[in-house]
Design a protein around this motif. Structure first.
Motif, PDB file in Angstrom:
ATOM      1  N   GLY A 126       0.782  -1.225   0.000  1.00  0.00           N
ATOM      2  CA  GLY A 126       0.000   0.000   0.000  1.00  0.00           C
ATOM      3  C   GLY A 126       0.812   1.271   0.000  1.00  0.00           C
ATOM      4  N   LEU A 127       2.128   1.148  -0.263  1.00  0.00           N
ATOM      5  CA  LEU A 127       2.970   2.334  -0.382  1.00  0.00           C
ATOM      6  C   LEU A 127       2.857   2.912  -1.785  1.00  0.00           C
ATOM      7  CD1 LEU A 127       4.502   0.504   1.858  1.00  0.00           C
ATOM      8  CD2 LEU A 127       6.488   1.928   1.291  1.00  0.00           C
ATOM      9  N   ASP A 128       3.062   4.219  -1.924  1.00  0.00           N
ATOM     10  CA  ASP A 128       3.291   4.789  -3.243  1.00  0.00           C
ATOM     11  C   ASP A 128       4.639   4.280  -3.743  1.00  0.00           C
ATOM     12  OD1 ASP A 128       0.923   6.144  -3.257  1.00  0.00           O
ATOM     13  OD2 ASP A 128       1.791   8.151  -3.122  1.00  0.00           O
ATOM     14  N   SER A 129       4.834   4.285  -5.059  1.00  0.00           N
ATOM     15  CA  SER A 129       6.082   3.780  -5.632  1.00  0.00           C
ATOM     16  C   SER A 129       6.546   4.677  -6.766  1.00  0.00           C
ATOM     17  CB  SER A 129       5.897   2.349  -6.150  1.00  0.00           C
ATOM     18  OG  SER A 129       4.838   2.292  -7.095  1.00  0.00           O
ATOM     19  N   ALA A 130       7.859   4.870  -6.834  1.00  0.00           N
ATOM     20  CA  ALA A 130       8.481   5.595  -7.943  1.00  0.00           C
ATOM     21  C   ALA A 130       9.398   4.623  -8.667  1.00  0.00           C
ATOM     22  CB  ALA A 130       9.265   6.805  -7.432  1.00  0.00           C
ATOM     23  N   TRP A 131       9.153   4.423  -9.937  1.00  0.00           N
ATOM     24  CA  TRP A 131       9.892   3.444 -10.739  1.00  0.00           C
ATOM     25  C   TRP A 131      10.919   4.149 -11.604  1.00  0.00           C
ATOM     26  CZ3 TRP A 131       8.090   1.453 -16.025  1.00  0.00           C
ATOM     27  CH2 TRP A 131       8.964   0.452 -16.495  1.00  0.00           C
ATOM     28  N   ILE A 132      12.190   3.770 -11.442  1.00  0.00           N
ATOM     29  CA  ILE A 132      13.258   4.277 -12.311  1.00  0.00           C
ATOM     30  C   ILE A 132      13.352   3.319 -13.488  1.00  0.00           C
ATOM     31  CG2 ILE A 132      15.652   5.051 -12.424  1.00  0.00           C
ATOM     32  CD1 ILE A 132      13.934   6.373 -10.222  1.00  0.00           C
ATOM     33  N   GLU A 133      12.874   3.728 -14.639  1.00  0.00           N
ATOM     34  CA  GLU A 133      12.821   2.852 -15.805  1.00  0.00           C
ATOM     35  C   GLU A 133      14.155   2.896 -16.558  1.00  0.00           C
ATOM     36  OE1 GLU A 133      10.028   1.928 -19.720  1.00  0.00           O
ATOM     37  OE2 GLU A 133       9.732   3.776 -18.577  1.00  0.00           O
ATOM     38  N   LEU A 134      14.949   1.849 -16.418  1.00  0.00           N
ATOM     39  CA  LEU A 134      16.261   1.786 -17.053  1.00  0.00           C
ATOM     40  C   LEU A 134      16.129   1.270 -18.476  1.00  0.00           C
ATOM     41  CD1 LEU A 134      18.281   0.225 -14.083  1.00  0.00           C
ATOM     42  CD2 LEU A 134      17.743   2.628 -14.548  1.00  0.00           C
ATOM     43  N   GLU A 135      16.726   1.981 -19.414  1.00  0.00           N
ATOM     44  CA  GLU A 135      16.562   1.632 -20.820  1.00  0.00           C
ATOM     45  C   GLU A 135      17.184   0.292 -21.174  1.00  0.00           C
ATOM     46  OE1 GLU A 135      18.009   4.749 -23.242  1.00  0.00           O
ATOM     47  OE2 GLU A 135      16.490   6.210 -22.625  1.00  0.00           O
ATOM     48  N   ASP A 136      18.282  -0.083 -20.514  1.00  0.00           N
ATOM     49  CA  ASP A 136      19.004  -1.300 -20.889  1.00  0.00           C
ATOM     50  C   ASP A 136      18.639  -2.488 -20.009  1.00  0.00           C
ATOM     51  OD1 ASP A 136      20.143  -0.348 -18.597  1.00  0.00           O
ATOM     52  OD2 ASP A 136      22.211  -0.758 -19.205  1.00  0.00           O
ATOM     53  N   GLN A 137      17.579  -2.360 -19.206  1.00  0.00           N
ATOM     54  CA  GLN A 137      17.239  -3.429 -18.272  1.00  0.00           C
ATOM     55  C   GLN A 137      15.980  -4.153 -18.701  1.00  0.00           C
ATOM     56  OE1 GLN A 137      17.730  -2.724 -14.041  1.00  0.00           O
ATOM     57  NE2 GLN A 137      15.724  -3.573 -13.646  1.00  0.00           N
ATOM     58  N   VAL A 138      16.066  -5.482 -18.802  1.00  0.00           N
ATOM     59  CA  VAL A 138      14.898  -6.292 -19.075  1.00  0.00           C
ATOM     60  C   VAL A 138      14.095  -6.390 -17.788  1.00  0.00           C
ATOM     61  CG1 VAL A 138      14.042  -8.546 -19.812  1.00  0.00           C
ATOM     62  CG2 VAL A 138      16.142  -7.615 -20.822  1.00  0.00           C
ATOM     63  N   GLN A 139      12.822  -6.030 -17.859  1.00  0.00           N
ATOM     64  CA  GLN A 139      12.005  -5.986 -16.660  1.00  0.00           C
ATOM     65  C   GLN A 139      11.215  -7.264 -16.447  1.00  0.00           C
ATOM     66  OE1 GLN A 139      11.582  -4.080 -14.052  1.00  0.00           O
ATOM     67  NE2 GLN A 139      13.051  -2.513 -14.643  1.00  0.00           N
ATOM     68  N   HIS A 140      11.139  -7.687 -15.212  1.00  0.00           N
ATOM     69  CA  HIS A 140      10.294  -8.804 -14.816  1.00  0.00           C
ATOM     70  C   HIS A 140       9.061  -8.192 -14.165  1.00  0.00           C
ATOM     71  CE1 HIS A 140       8.729 -12.483 -13.410  1.00  0.00           C
ATOM     72  NE2 HIS A 140       9.222 -12.453 -12.176  1.00  0.00           N
ATOM     73  N   GLY A 141       7.983  -8.154 -14.916  1.00  0.00           N
ATOM     74  CA  GLY A 141       6.772  -7.529 -14.404  1.00  0.00           C
ATOM     75  C   GLY A 141       6.117  -6.686 -15.466  1.00  0.00           C
ATOM     76  N   ASP A 142       4.820  -6.576 -15.392  1.00  0.00           N
ATOM     77  CA  ASP A 142       4.021  -5.831 -16.350  1.00  0.00           C
ATOM     78  C   ASP A 142       3.631  -4.498 -15.723  1.00  0.00           C
ATOM     79  OD1 ASP A 142       2.080  -4.797 -18.013  1.00  0.00           O
ATOM     80  OD2 ASP A 142       1.070  -6.718 -18.341  1.00  0.00           O
ATOM     81  N   PRO A 143       3.992  -3.359 -16.366  1.00  0.00           N
ATOM     82  CA  PRO A 143       3.658  -2.066 -15.772  1.00  0.00           C
ATOM     83  C   PRO A 143       2.157  -1.829 -15.643  1.00  0.00           C
ATOM     84  CG  PRO A 143       4.543  -1.787 -17.990  1.00  0.00           C
ATOM     85  CD  PRO A 143       4.770  -3.216 -17.604  1.00  0.00           C
ATOM     86  N   THR A 144       1.346  -2.594 -16.384  1.00  0.00           N
ATOM     87  CA  THR A 144      -0.097  -2.471 -16.228  1.00  0.00           C
ATOM     88  C   THR A 144      -0.584  -3.254 -15.013  1.00  0.00           C
ATOM     89  OG1 THR A 144      -0.579  -4.368 -17.659  1.00  0.00           O
ATOM     90  CG2 THR A 144      -0.370  -2.219 -18.708  1.00  0.00           C
ATOM     91  N   VAL A 145       0.258  -4.191 -14.531  1.00  0.00           N
ATOM     92  CA  VAL A 145      -0.065  -4.954 -13.323  1.00  0.00           C
ATOM     93  C   VAL A 145       0.634  -4.343 -12.114  1.00  0.00           C
ATOM     94  CG1 VAL A 145       0.098  -7.196 -12.183  1.00  0.00           C
ATOM     95  CG2 VAL A 145      -0.410  -7.081 -14.632  1.00  0.00           C
ATOM     96  N   HIS A 146       1.960  -4.202 -12.223  1.00  0.00           N
ATOM     97  CA  HIS A 146       2.732  -3.535 -11.176  1.00  0.00           C
ATOM     98  C   HIS A 146       2.815  -2.057 -11.550  1.00  0.00           C
ATOM     99  CE1 HIS A 146       3.737  -7.452  -9.630  1.00  0.00           C
ATOM    100  NE2 HIS A 146       4.365  -7.785 -10.731  1.00  0.00           N
ATOM    101  N   GLN A 147       1.761  -1.343 -11.329  1.00  0.00           N
ATOM    102  CA  GLN A 147       1.681   0.037 -11.808  1.00  0.00           C
ATOM    103  C   GLN A 147       2.284   1.000 -10.797  1.00  0.00           C
ATOM    104  OE1 GLN A 147      -2.232   1.220 -12.988  1.00  0.00           O
ATOM    105  NE2 GLN A 147      -1.517   3.113 -13.940  1.00  0.00           N
ATOM    106  N   PRO A 148       3.339   1.706 -11.181  1.00  0.00           N
ATOM    107  CA  PRO A 148       3.969   2.654 -10.250  1.00  0.00           C
ATOM    108  C   PRO A 148       3.160   3.939 -10.126  1.00  0.00           C
ATOM    109  CG  PRO A 148       5.091   2.726 -12.360  1.00  0.00           C
ATOM    110  CD  PRO A 148       4.060   1.634 -12.463  1.00  0.00           C
TER     111      PRO A 148
END
Length: 251
Positions: free
Chosen positions: A215-237
């Motif tokens: 239930g915390l707010d979250s700030a996501w640092i989106e790294l261009e060269d990093q493959v992400q594990h997770g869907d931003p529509t599911v894990h929405q920052p």
């Protein structure tokens, strides 16, 4: 509390905020506040040489495999799983060469060569941390053991920059993010509530997913060269930042 999202394509946009200061601000460490400065090709080549195993992957192959790994409780377990996973994606010759102990040998060699003190601040990270400390209590929640992560903090001269530091410690019941235990510990330590705290990190799965679950707010640092594990529509920052250079825009 009004939620404002800073989009990657709008780094200079100004925002009007309706929110007061957070009661607590928490940071991830690796790939959020700092990056390693050891040359990855040299590190990996030396690892294979030390283990006496013919090279079968590149640093890019290792990075690509990370999002699919199961949660590891120790660095040794993480790298054993990483090398084993990449090997299974290669041909049968590689798997035969690796054998039953190859991943263990590679993990040991890699950790022997990897220097935890060889780190540097990511763009905007030092200023973001200083700004956060001006707002109120600041904590660290990192998926790493105390000994290794403390060496990084000392190298960056920020060991005393946090009011609480939460490391992975399975013996104490503190498992890696996105497990809720590190967030719960960090909130208790600063007498904060999830509704008035924010966590900043680079991983959708571990940082955003874990913060959202609590239930915390979250700030996501989106790294261009990093493959992400997770869907931003599911894990929405709550917020999206291209770098911590725009950190102050969320306040």
């Amino acid at each position: 509390m009004e939620r404002v999202t800073t989009k990657r394509s709008e780094p200079s946009r100004s925002y009007v905020h309706a929110m007061a200061a957070y009661d607590a601000i928490y940071f991830d460490l690796d790939s959020t506040l700092c990056d390693p400065i050891q040359d990855p090709d040299t590190l990996l080549a030396g690892t294979f040489e030390d283990a006496g195993i013919e090279p079968f992957c590149t640093p890019a192959d290792l990075r690509a495999a990370i999002p699919d790994l199961p949660t590891a409780e120790t660095a040794r377990e993480f790298y054993e799983s990483l090398f084993s996973t990449v090997a299974t994606q290669a041909d049968s010759h590689v798997q035969d060469q690796l054998g039953s102990d190859g991943a263990t040998e590679l993990a040991a060699a890699y950790l022997e060569r990897k220097d935890p003190t060889a780190v540097e601040f990511r763009p905007g990270a030092k200023a973001a941390l200083e700004f956060a400390r001006e707002q109120g209590p600041v904590g660290l929640i990192t998926n790493g053991g105390r000994e290794t992560q403390t060496q990084k903090l000392r190298a960056l001269d920020i060991e005393d920059a946090f009011d609480v530091r939460v490391f992975t410690d399975p013996a104490a019941g503190i498992f890696p993010k996105p497990d809720t235990a590190p967030f719960e510990y960090a909130l208790r330590a600063l007498e904060a509530t999830p509704e008035t705290a924010v966590h900043i990190g680079d991983s959708l799965h571990a940082d955003v997913g874990g913060a959202n679950t609590m239930g915390l707010d979250s700030a996501w640092i989106e790294l261009e060269d990093q493959v992400q594990h997770g869907d931003p529509t599911v894990h929405q920052p709550t917020y999206e930042l291209s770098t911590l250079e725009s950190f102050e825009t969320i306040f």
